[in-house]
Design a protein around this motif. Structure first.
Motif, PDB file in Angstrom:
ATOM      1  N   PHE A 124     -11.126   8.564  -1.307  1.00  0.00           N
ATOM      2  CA  PHE A 124      -9.784   8.325  -1.194  1.00  0.00           C
ATOM      3  C   PHE A 124      -9.384   7.005  -0.786  1.00  0.00           C
ATOM      4  N   TYR A 125     -10.464   6.442   0.071  1.00  0.00           N
ATOM      5  CA  TYR A 125      -9.957   4.887   0.260  1.00  0.00           C
ATOM      6  C   TYR A 125     -10.498   3.805  -0.629  1.00  0.00           C
ATOM      7  N   SER A 126     -11.798   4.125  -0.984  1.00  0.00           N
ATOM      8  CA  SER A 126     -12.729   3.177  -1.759  1.00  0.00           C
ATOM      9  C   SER A 126     -12.952   3.703  -3.334  1.00  0.00           C
ATOM     10  N   GLY A 127     -11.977   4.568  -3.810  1.00  0.00           N
ATOM     11  CA  GLY A 127     -12.060   4.622  -5.239  1.00  0.00           C
ATOM     12  C   GLY A 127     -13.469   5.038  -5.922  1.00  0.00           C
ATOM     13  N   GLY A 128     -13.573   4.603  -6.881  1.00  0.00           N
ATOM     14  CA  GLY A 128     -14.915   4.677  -7.532  1.00  0.00           C
ATOM     15  C   GLY A 128     -16.022   3.977  -6.607  1.00  0.00           C
ATOM     16  N   PHE A 166     -20.211  -0.871  -3.877  1.00  0.00           N
ATOM     17  CA  PHE A 166     -19.498  -1.354  -4.416  1.00  0.00           C
ATOM     18  C   PHE A 166     -18.256  -0.600  -4.453  1.00  0.00           C
ATOM     19  N   MET A 167     -16.841  -1.066  -4.339  1.00  0.00           N
ATOM     20  CA  MET A 167     -15.839  -0.139  -4.324  1.00  0.00           C
ATOM     21  C   MET A 167     -14.577  -0.392  -5.212  1.00  0.00           C
ATOM     22  N   HIS A 168     -13.723   0.418  -5.396  1.00  0.00           N
ATOM     23  CA  HIS A 168     -12.474   0.559  -6.204  1.00  0.00           C
ATOM     24  C   HIS A 168     -12.890   0.357  -7.827  1.00  0.00           C
ATOM     25  N   LEU A 169     -14.116   0.878  -8.244  1.00  0.00           N
ATOM     26  CA  LEU A 169     -14.459   0.898  -9.509  1.00  0.00           C
ATOM     27  C   LEU A 169     -13.609   1.692 -10.743  1.00  0.00           C
ATOM     28  N   ILE A 219       0.755  -1.119  -0.035  1.00  0.00           N
ATOM     29  CA  ILE A 219      -0.146  -0.068   0.146  1.00  0.00           C
ATOM     30  C   ILE A 219       0.746   1.091   0.235  1.00  0.00           C
ATOM     31  N   SER A 220       0.501   2.239  -0.896  1.00  0.00           N
ATOM     32  CA  SER A 220       1.432   3.405  -0.962  1.00  0.00           C
ATOM     33  C   SER A 220       1.384   4.275   0.376  1.00  0.00           C
ATOM     34  N   ARG A 248      -7.702   2.476  -1.832  1.00  0.00           N
ATOM     35  CA  ARG A 248      -6.742   1.529  -1.341  1.00  0.00           C
ATOM     36  C   ARG A 248      -6.938   0.013  -2.022  1.00  0.00           C
ATOM     37  N   ALA A 249      -6.242  -0.358  -2.896  1.00  0.00           N
ATOM     38  CA  ALA A 249      -6.176  -1.612  -3.504  1.00  0.00           C
ATOM     39  C   ALA A 249      -5.210  -1.972  -4.232  1.00  0.00           C
ATOM     40  N   THR A 250      -4.556  -3.162  -4.203  1.00  0.00           N
ATOM     41  CA  THR A 250      -3.258  -3.535  -4.646  1.00  0.00           C
ATOM     42  C   THR A 250      -3.413  -4.067  -6.114  1.00  0.00           C
ATOM     43  N   GLY A 251      -4.511  -4.581  -6.426  1.00  0.00           N
ATOM     44  CA  GLY A 251      -4.971  -4.974  -7.873  1.00  0.00           C
ATOM     45  C   GLY A 251      -6.414  -5.001  -7.977  1.00  0.00           C
TER      46      GLY A 251
END
Ligand SMILES: [Zn+2]
Length: 281
Positions: free
Chosen positions: A202-206, A220-223, A108-109, A248-251
């Motif tokens: 910031f944490y959950s993206g789309g 639904f997160m990181h979209l 995580i960055s 906050r996703a690594t893939g």
């Protein structure tokens, strides 16, 4: 002949009254697992009131009631049903305690691990928007049609696990993660109305929230892409977004959550308990 007719009549009476008795002694029908993280749907006779641990639940005109238990919910609960004629019935609910996994996520960055003032302010205002969407209190009953998996792919994260990000203990994980390439279509697990569509948190993206009624919602997160708008009605199976790796996703993966108001439930548990139309026995 007369005797036979009387006997037949008596038998009819007995069978009719026993059928009636079975219905009359069951004040509530329940569907769902009695465990932490579960969504439970019930039905009472019309006009009845229902209280969970003394707190009134919303009862639909057709007698449907809904409640859920969070990750660390207490195990002992009571359900009080007061029928239209004032008769009171108390049912105890004892939940099974669950064991949760430990999951370590690395890579995580620094920007995400140690957010600066600006990003702290940003993430707390975003959290407020999500809380507001989850507080939506509608009379929709979309959950009654059951839930289907929103994307196909290997499960890479489960509900409840204690998360360590770059070795640091953080909040538990509340969704189910399905790994899938960026751009994979995400379908609506149940019908509903969009209550929040945000391109980049910031944490959950789309991030997308859908109300299924009675406090039941999906997150639904990181979209990478959101294909629906705030206030839009959607049907189960509609393509609503695309998988991404934002926040906050690594893939690339979809993180799908189910909530009952502020309580976070286990989407896999809910989907397995209600894979299709809810039918009370
Ligand atoms: Zn996740």
């Amino acid at each position: 002949m007369r005797f036979l007719a009387n006997l037949l009549f008596a038998l009819l009476l007995i069978s009719a009254s026993s059928v009636f008795a079975v219905d009359a002694i069951k004040p509530i029908s329940l569907i769902g697992d009695k465990t932490q993280g579960s969504l439970i749907v019930g039905q009472v006779a019309s006009g009845a009131k229902v209280f969970l641990d003394g707190v009134p639940l919303k009862v639909a005109d057709n007698g449907v009631v809904v409640f859920g238990f969070g990750r660390d919910a207490a195990l002992d609960h009571s359900l009080t049903i007061v029928s239209a004629n004032g008769e009171k019935h108390i049912e105890t609910i004892t939940l099974i305690k669950r064991d949760y996994k430990v999951q370590r996520v690395n890579g995580i960055s620094k920007k995400i691990m140690n957010p600066n003032k600006k990003n702290q302010t940003r993430s707390s205002s975003e959290a407020k928007m999500v809380r507001k969407a989850r507080a939506t209190d509608s009379t929709r009953q979309d959950f009654m049609a059951g839930f289907i998996q929103p994307v196909q792919g290997p499960v890479t994260g489960v509900y409840g696990s204690q998360r360590f990000y770059n070795g640091q203990p953080k909040r538990p994980h509340f969704g189910v993660d399905y790994a899938a390439p960026v751009g994979t279509p995400v379908i609506a697990p149940a019908s509903g109305v969009v209550t929040l569509a945000h391109d980049d948190m910031f944490y959950s993206g789309g991030t997308l929230l859908v109300d299924h009624g009675f406090g039941v919602s999906s997150t639904f997160m990181h979209l990478s892409k959101i294909l629906v708008k705030d206030g839009q009605e959607i049907k189960q199976g509609d393509v609503i977004a695309e998988v991404g790796k934002s926040g906050r996703a690594t893939g690339a993966h979809l993180d799908w959550r189910i909530n009952w108001y502020e309580h976070r439930l286990d989407p896999q548990l809910v989907m397995n308990a209600m894979p299709s139309k809810v039918v009370f026995k």
